[in-house]
Scaffold this motif. Sequence first.
Motif, PDB file in Angstrom:
ATOM      1  N   PRO A 144     -27.559   1.487 -19.223  1.00  0.00           N
ATOM      2  CA  PRO A 144     -26.822   1.520 -20.487  1.00  0.00           C
ATOM      3  C   PRO A 144     -25.626   0.577 -20.535  1.00  0.00           C
ATOM      4  CG  PRO A 144     -26.263   3.423 -19.152  1.00  0.00           C
ATOM      5  CD  PRO A 144     -27.395   2.721 -18.442  1.00  0.00           C
ATOM      6  N   ASP A 145     -25.359   0.100 -21.723  1.00  0.00           N
ATOM      7  CA  ASP A 145     -24.129  -0.632 -22.031  1.00  0.00           C
ATOM      8  C   ASP A 145     -23.320   0.287 -22.939  1.00  0.00           C
ATOM      9  OD1 ASP A 145     -22.119  -2.213 -23.110  1.00  0.00           O
ATOM     10  OD2 ASP A 145     -23.345  -4.017 -23.127  1.00  0.00           O
ATOM     11  N   LYS A 146     -22.198   0.760 -22.452  1.00  0.00           N
ATOM     12  CA  LYS A 146     -21.423   1.763 -23.182  1.00  0.00           C
ATOM     13  C   LYS A 146     -20.310   1.158 -24.028  1.00  0.00           C
ATOM     14  CE  LYS A 146     -22.595   5.480 -19.992  1.00  0.00           C
ATOM     15  NZ  LYS A 146     -22.107   6.596 -19.151  1.00  0.00           N
ATOM     16  N   ALA A 147     -20.427  -0.144 -24.327  1.00  0.00           N
ATOM     17  CA  ALA A 147     -19.418  -0.783 -25.173  1.00  0.00           C
ATOM     18  C   ALA A 147     -19.429  -0.206 -26.580  1.00  0.00           C
ATOM     19  CB  ALA A 147     -19.666  -2.293 -25.232  1.00  0.00           C
ATOM     20  N   ALA A 148     -20.606   0.261 -27.040  1.00  0.00           N
ATOM     21  CA  ALA A 148     -20.737   0.816 -28.376  1.00  0.00           C
ATOM     22  C   ALA A 148     -21.991   1.673 -28.429  1.00  0.00           C
ATOM     23  CB  ALA A 148     -20.825  -0.294 -29.420  1.00  0.00           C
ATOM     24  N   MET A 149     -22.140   2.434 -29.516  1.00  0.00           N
ATOM     25  CA  MET A 149     -23.402   3.097 -29.811  1.00  0.00           C
ATOM     26  C   MET A 149     -23.818   2.682 -31.206  1.00  0.00           C
ATOM     27  SD  MET A 149     -23.118   5.633 -32.321  1.00  0.00           S
ATOM     28  CE  MET A 149     -24.448   6.746 -31.914  1.00  0.00           C
ATOM     29  N   VAL A 150     -25.116   2.776 -31.483  1.00  0.00           N
ATOM     30  CA  VAL A 150     -25.659   2.342 -32.768  1.00  0.00           C
ATOM     31  C   VAL A 150     -26.164   3.545 -33.544  1.00  0.00           C
ATOM     32  CG1 VAL A 150     -27.400   0.924 -33.908  1.00  0.00           C
ATOM     33  CG2 VAL A 150     -26.363   0.132 -31.766  1.00  0.00           C
ATOM     34  N   LEU A 151     -25.690   3.682 -34.762  1.00  0.00           N
ATOM     35  CA  LEU A 151     -26.235   4.682 -35.681  1.00  0.00           C
ATOM     36  C   LEU A 151     -27.236   3.955 -36.567  1.00  0.00           C
ATOM     37  CD1 LEU A 151     -25.759   7.723 -36.358  1.00  0.00           C
ATOM     38  CD2 LEU A 151     -24.393   6.928 -38.301  1.00  0.00           C
ATOM     39  N   TYR A 152     -28.533   4.269 -36.395  1.00  0.00           N
ATOM     40  CA  TYR A 152     -29.578   3.559 -37.136  1.00  0.00           C
ATOM     41  C   TYR A 152     -30.066   4.402 -38.304  1.00  0.00           C
ATOM     42  CZ  TYR A 152     -33.289   0.369 -38.243  1.00  0.00           C
ATOM     43  OH  TYR A 152     -34.059  -0.546 -38.912  1.00  0.00           O
ATOM     44  N   VAL A 153     -30.150   3.739 -39.481  1.00  0.00           N
ATOM     45  CA  VAL A 153     -30.573   4.415 -40.708  1.00  0.00           C
ATOM     46  C   VAL A 153     -31.821   3.712 -41.239  1.00  0.00           C
ATOM     47  CG1 VAL A 153     -29.808   5.320 -42.923  1.00  0.00           C
ATOM     48  CG2 VAL A 153     -28.119   4.875 -41.134  1.00  0.00           C
ATOM     49  N   HIS A 154     -32.920   4.427 -41.314  1.00  0.00           N
ATOM     50  CA  HIS A 154     -34.217   3.836 -41.637  1.00  0.00           C
ATOM     51  C   HIS A 154     -34.389   3.531 -43.123  1.00  0.00           C
ATOM     52  CE1 HIS A 154     -36.052   7.332 -43.675  1.00  0.00           C
ATOM     53  NE2 HIS A 154     -35.386   8.078 -42.811  1.00  0.00           N
ATOM     54  N   GLY A 155     -35.306   2.598 -43.391  1.00  0.00           N
ATOM     55  CA  GLY A 155     -35.692   2.298 -44.760  1.00  0.00           C
ATOM     56  C   GLY A 155     -36.819   3.203 -45.233  1.00  0.00           C
ATOM     57  N   GLY A 156     -37.280   2.939 -46.469  1.00  0.00           N
ATOM     58  CA  GLY A 156     -38.358   3.731 -47.044  1.00  0.00           C
ATOM     59  C   GLY A 156     -38.115   4.116 -48.494  1.00  0.00           C
ATOM     60  N   GLY A 157     -37.268   3.348 -49.179  1.00  0.00           N
ATOM     61  CA  GLY A 157     -37.058   3.581 -50.607  1.00  0.00           C
ATOM     62  C   GLY A 157     -36.396   4.897 -50.940  1.00  0.00           C
ATOM     63  N   PHE A 158     -35.754   5.530 -49.971  1.00  0.00           N
ATOM     64  CA  PHE A 158     -35.074   6.820 -50.139  1.00  0.00           C
ATOM     65  C   PHE A 158     -36.043   7.984 -50.333  1.00  0.00           C
ATOM     66  CE2 PHE A 158     -32.373   3.441 -51.831  1.00  0.00           C
ATOM     67  CZ  PHE A 158     -31.254   3.568 -51.017  1.00  0.00           C
ATOM     68  N   ILE A 159     -37.353   7.710 -50.281  1.00  0.00           N
ATOM     69  CA  ILE A 159     -38.340   8.781 -50.458  1.00  0.00           C
ATOM     70  C   ILE A 159     -39.320   8.859 -49.293  1.00  0.00           C
ATOM     71  CG2 ILE A 159     -38.194   8.561 -52.971  1.00  0.00           C
ATOM     72  CD1 ILE A 159     -41.008   7.287 -52.901  1.00  0.00           C
ATOM     73  N   LEU A 160     -39.303   7.861 -48.409  1.00  0.00           N
ATOM     74  CA  LEU A 160     -40.280   7.754 -47.330  1.00  0.00           C
ATOM     75  C   LEU A 160     -39.569   7.616 -45.989  1.00  0.00           C
ATOM     76  CD1 LEU A 160     -42.473   4.967 -48.986  1.00  0.00           C
ATOM     77  CD2 LEU A 160     -42.947   7.431 -49.070  1.00  0.00           C
ATOM     78  N   GLY A 161     -40.320   7.872 -44.919  1.00  0.00           N
ATOM     79  CA  GLY A 161     -39.826   7.583 -43.586  1.00  0.00           C
ATOM     80  C   GLY A 161     -39.076   8.736 -42.947  1.00  0.00           C
ATOM     81  N   GLY A 162     -38.758   8.534 -41.677  1.00  0.00           N
ATOM     82  CA  GLY A 162     -38.067   9.553 -40.904  1.00  0.00           C
ATOM     83  C   GLY A 162     -37.909   9.091 -39.476  1.00  0.00           C
ATOM     84  N   LEU A 163     -37.845  10.021 -38.549  1.00  0.00           N
ATOM     85  CA  LEU A 163     -37.625   9.666 -37.149  1.00  0.00           C
ATOM     86  C   LEU A 163     -38.793   8.890 -36.557  1.00  0.00           C
ATOM     87  CD1 LEU A 163     -35.951  12.928 -35.777  1.00  0.00           C
ATOM     88  CD2 LEU A 163     -34.855  10.835 -36.597  1.00  0.00           C
ATOM     89  N   ASP A 164     -40.006   9.122 -37.052  1.00  0.00           N
ATOM     90  CA  ASP A 164     -41.165   8.453 -36.476  1.00  0.00           C
ATOM     91  C   ASP A 164     -41.422   7.068 -37.081  1.00  0.00           C
ATOM     92  OD1 ASP A 164     -41.628  10.592 -34.812  1.00  0.00           O
ATOM     93  OD2 ASP A 164     -43.053  11.550 -36.178  1.00  0.00           O
ATOM     94  N   SER A 165     -41.008   6.850 -38.321  1.00  0.00           N
ATOM     95  CA  SER A 165     -41.359   5.602 -39.007  1.00  0.00           C
ATOM     96  C   SER A 165     -40.727   4.377 -38.353  1.00  0.00           C
ATOM     97  CB  SER A 165     -40.966   5.673 -40.487  1.00  0.00           C
ATOM     98  OG  SER A 165     -39.558   5.814 -40.634  1.00  0.00           O
ATOM     99  N   HIS A 166     -39.552   4.548 -37.767  1.00  0.00           N
ATOM    100  CA  HIS A 166     -38.832   3.428 -37.139  1.00  0.00           C
ATOM    101  C   HIS A 166     -38.572   3.717 -35.661  1.00  0.00           C
ATOM    102  CE1 HIS A 166     -38.375   2.586 -41.367  1.00  0.00           C
ATOM    103  NE2 HIS A 166     -37.793   1.437 -41.112  1.00  0.00           N
ATOM    104  N   ASP A 167     -39.408   4.552 -35.081  1.00  0.00           N
ATOM    105  CA  ASP A 167     -39.235   5.012 -33.704  1.00  0.00           C
ATOM    106  C   ASP A 167     -39.224   3.862 -32.708  1.00  0.00           C
ATOM    107  OD1 ASP A 167     -39.007   6.954 -31.693  1.00  0.00           O
ATOM    108  OD2 ASP A 167     -41.174   7.143 -31.470  1.00  0.00           O
ATOM    109  N   ASP A 168     -40.224   2.982 -32.795  1.00  0.00           N
ATOM    110  CA  ASP A 168     -40.305   1.877 -31.836  1.00  0.00           C
ATOM    111  C   ASP A 168     -39.229   0.831 -32.070  1.00  0.00           C
ATOM    112  OD1 ASP A 168     -41.546   1.233 -34.230  1.00  0.00           O
ATOM    113  OD2 ASP A 168     -43.227   0.175 -33.322  1.00  0.00           O
ATOM    114  N   VAL A 169     -38.838   0.635 -33.336  1.00  0.00           N
ATOM    115  CA  VAL A 169     -37.748  -0.310 -33.636  1.00  0.00           C
ATOM    116  C   VAL A 169     -36.472   0.138 -32.934  1.00  0.00           C
ATOM    117  CG1 VAL A 169     -36.258  -1.232 -35.450  1.00  0.00           C
ATOM    118  CG2 VAL A 169     -38.725  -1.064 -35.828  1.00  0.00           C
TER     119      VAL A 169
END
Length: 313
Positions: A78-103
């Motif tokens: 790990p590099d503990k300089a920062a953490m990333v809060l990732y927010v997925h796309g999907g038109g506000f109606i689609l997607g979730g934890l699995d849709s951008h899992d590999d990204v």
Amino acid sequence: MTDYRKLIDAETWAFIEKTNSYYPPDTIDYTIGEQRAIYDRMCREFFAGYPQGVTAETTAIATPTNSIPIRIYRNAEPDKAAMVLYVHGGGFILGGLDSHDDVCAELCARTGYEVVSVDYRLAPEHLHPAAFDDVMSAFEWATSTYDCPVLLCGDSAGGNLCAAVAHATRGHVKKPVGQVLIYPSLGGDRSRGSYVTHAEAPMLTVRDIEFYLNIRTGGVDRTGDITLSPLADANFAYLPPTVLITAQCDPLSSDGEAYRDRVVAAGGSAYWFEEPGLVHGYLRARHTVGRARSSFTCIVEAVSTLGKGDRTW
């Protein structure tokens, strides 16, 4: 009429055709349930797995009103300089934890940062500002949980939510160290720029954008609401360093340029990169399309650099 045969290369056309085989262009005419099933299947078909050394834990953030599912990605080195809060796309109606899992897993592997993906509430069951409220809650949880700075990163609808949080928190003691917005929807002027030139672009059209906005708001006019449309803000001062990466063949491209211009005019630090010949949703093409692969490397470098507090990326 834009001639996409000249702008888009063969690799990208193959990606578009593969996407359309799972997610047809007329999918917005289906029911919300059908759209989600189609989208989820498409995401599974493009799933690239986890890089070696990355692990993930699915848990939830408890708030006074609801529980927000999250997935935490950790790197063996790990590099503990920062953490990333990732927010997925999907038109506000689609997607979730699995849709951008590999990204998210690849972002963790290549930056070394811990990445937290947020499964915010979706419309139409939960109208605006539900998604914004969830991402705000997740950001507040992150700043109180982690000892390092928090960087915002999101694509499409997720880019919108990241920017909205950046605007809402700029006066806070703990605010984002930066934001990386990938082909974000920021509420730009739909009568000009790429909204006109690329109104009928492959992968995303202006009709799609209007559909998602209507679903998100329940048809209510929310003009001027900066938690819905960050470009509606009258004040762009004191925002975190920002990198915007857009696709040329995308009606949303002008939002990146407009946002960059507003931040710079207010004395802030913002960089806008338009990727030639790419289309909305190209993150899923990062392993098959050369241009998308290069762009993902650019995204990784932006996240890594801004996470370390470097404003001159």
